[in-house]
Design an enzyme around this catalytic site. Sequence first.
Site, short mmCIF file in Angstrom:
data_model
loop_
_atom_site.label_atom_id
_atom_site.label_comp_id
_atom_site.label_asym_id
_atom_site.label_seq_id
_atom_site.Cartn_x
_atom_site.Cartn_y
_atom_site.Cartn_z
N ASP A 90 0.88 -1.17 0.00
CA ASP A 90 0.00 0.00 0.00
C ASP A 90 0.92 1.21 0.00
O ASP A 90 2.14 1.08 0.13
CB ASP A 90 -0.90 -0.01 1.25
CG ASP A 90 -1.83 1.20 1.31
OD1 ASP A 90 -2.33 1.62 0.25
OD2 ASP A 90 -2.05 1.75 2.41
N TYR B 33 -1.08 7.97 -2.93
CA TYR B 33 -1.35 7.49 -4.29
C TYR B 33 -2.65 8.12 -4.82
O TYR B 33 -2.82 8.32 -6.01
CB TYR B 33 -1.55 5.96 -4.29
CG TYR B 33 -0.30 5.11 -4.27
CD1 TYR B 33 0.96 5.64 -4.06
CD2 TYR B 33 -0.41 3.73 -4.46
CE1 TYR B 33 2.09 4.81 -4.03
CE2 TYR B 33 0.70 2.91 -4.44
CZ TYR B 33 1.95 3.45 -4.22
OH TYR B 33 3.04 2.62 -4.21
N GLY B 34 -3.56 8.40 -3.88
CA GLY B 34 -4.93 8.73 -4.27
C GLY B 34 -5.12 10.00 -5.06
O GLY B 34 -6.14 10.17 -5.73
N CYS C 276 -4.41 -1.73 -1.57
CA CYS C 276 -4.64 -0.31 -1.84
C CYS C 276 -5.74 -0.25 -2.89
O CYS C 276 -5.60 -0.83 -3.98
CB CYS C 276 -3.35 0.31 -2.37
SG CYS C 276 -3.56 1.98 -3.02
N ASN C 277 -6.83 0.43 -2.58
CA ASN C 277 -7.93 0.52 -3.55
C ASN C 277 -7.52 1.30 -4.79
O ASN C 277 -7.91 0.96 -5.91
CB ASN C 277 -9.13 1.21 -2.90
CG ASN C 277 -9.85 0.29 -1.94
OD1 ASN C 277 -10.79 -0.39 -2.32
ND2 ASN C 277 -9.42 0.25 -0.70
N THR C 278 -6.75 2.37 -4.59
CA THR C 278 -6.36 3.21 -5.72
C THR C 278 -5.55 2.39 -6.73
O THR C 278 -5.82 2.40 -7.93
CB THR C 278 -5.51 4.40 -5.24
OG1 THR C 278 -6.17 5.01 -4.12
CG2 THR C 278 -5.32 5.42 -6.33
N GLU D 288 -2.57 8.52 8.41
CA GLU D 288 -1.10 8.47 8.42
C GLU D 288 -0.53 9.27 9.59
O GLU D 288 0.58 9.03 10.04
CB GLU D 288 -0.52 8.99 7.10
CG GLU D 288 -0.69 8.05 5.92
CD GLU D 288 0.16 6.78 6.03
OE1 GLU D 288 1.23 6.81 6.67
OE2 GLU D 288 -0.26 5.75 5.47
N CYS E 120 -11.05 2.75 0.75
CA CYS E 120 -9.61 3.04 0.83
C CYS E 120 -9.15 2.31 2.07
O CYS E 120 -9.83 2.36 3.11
CB CYS E 120 -9.37 4.55 0.97
SG CYS E 120 -7.66 4.97 1.42
N THR E 121 -8.02 1.62 1.99
CA THR E 121 -7.63 0.76 3.11
C THR E 121 -7.20 1.57 4.35
O THR E 121 -7.04 1.00 5.42
CB THR E 121 -6.51 -0.21 2.69
OG1 THR E 121 -5.45 0.54 2.09
CG2 THR E 121 -7.04 -1.25 1.73
N HIS E 122 -7.04 2.88 4.20
CA HIS E 122 -6.78 3.71 5.38
C HIS E 122 -8.06 3.96 6.18
O HIS E 122 -8.00 4.27 7.37
CB HIS E 122 -6.21 5.07 4.97
CG HIS E 122 -4.76 5.05 4.57
ND1 HIS E 122 -4.31 4.50 3.40
CD2 HIS E 122 -3.66 5.54 5.21
CE1 HIS E 122 -2.99 4.65 3.32
NE2 HIS E 122 -2.57 5.28 4.40
N1 DGL Z 1 -4.75 3.17 1.05
C1 DGL Z 1 -4.83 3.50 -0.31
C2 DGL Z 1 -6.15 3.16 -0.94
O1 DGL Z 1 -6.75 2.18 -0.51
C3 DGL Z 1 -4.16 4.74 -0.83
C4 DGL Z 1 -4.24 5.98 -0.03
C5 DGL Z 1 -3.38 7.06 -0.68
O2 DGL Z 1 -2.16 6.90 -0.69
O3 DGL Z 1 -3.94 8.05 -1.17
O4 DGL Z 1 -6.61 3.77 -1.86
#
Ligand code: DGL
Length: 291
Positions: A33, A65-66, A96-98, A176, A210-212
């Site tokens: 991720d 990443y998003g 990571c969903n993105t 984060e 989103c996994t966060h």
């Molecule tokens: N945790 C990630 C997701 O599931 C990415 C979050 C990020 O870096 O923007 O999309």
Amino acid sequence: MFNDGIPMTIGAAPTGFTLHDAVTASLPIGIFDSGVGGLTVAVAIRRAMPAEHLLYLGDLARQPYGTKSPATVTRYAVKAAEFLVARGIKALVVACNTASAVALDAIARRFPHLPLLGVVEAGAAGAAAASASGRIVVAATEGTCRSGAYERAIGLRRPEAGVTCVPCPLFVALAEEGLTDGPIVESVARHYLGPLFGAGAAADCLVLGCTHFPLLAPTLGRIAGPGVRLVDCAEATSALLATALAGCPAPAGGTGGLTLIATDAPDRFARIATRLFPALGPVAEVELADL
Ligand code: DGL
């Protein structure tokens, strides 16, 4: 091979167990991720498959990443996959969903024989099953929303569903930062989700896309309201992985383990992971790696 939206062809249980199978069995499962969010998935996998060793990469140097373009996220995700494959893994979970939304096909093309799993499929399946009304809100990153991946994946299962994907980029920064509840989280969550829930709202399901975001679940659940089911893709992903690896034995006599690697700020990563994931125990060491 298995991945989001693409038919999975998972190897059948081996008839004769070879040395190659034994070596493969002893390899860790790779997970990546952009940061600590994917640990929500790692924790679920550890619970479901305690004998497995997990090799987790948090790409802190390149997060978030998003907010990045699909081309950039794809480049980062393929690099992360290359790094983990070079270390030796028996399967890869894109936690990571993105990256799952925009880069899974590119990873599959780069490593056509690697068992590969993304999290969007699991989240979409969970939402399709959880929603009675078919009115589903997906809280995700800008990149995931822009990709339309959730609308497509849910639409395959519930063509009548109405899916609203809402970008919530600040949730990533809050997680984060280790800030998972309190007035700041509450006010940011109200800003993003308040207009979609409350009096007269039809949605009965909120996907944490989103996994966060599961780290903020208590606050998000409060704002969505008592009649709204929260869907977290972590459990569903670990269940899919356990099924997929059923034909591949766990390491012999293994008690499992977790190796953490970060592309930047390993001390910070260890500190936040320890604070947010008590199930992992104190995180003493995080390796620093350059992709
Ligand atoms: N945790 C990630 C997701 O599931 C990415 C979050 C990020 O870096 O923007 O999309």
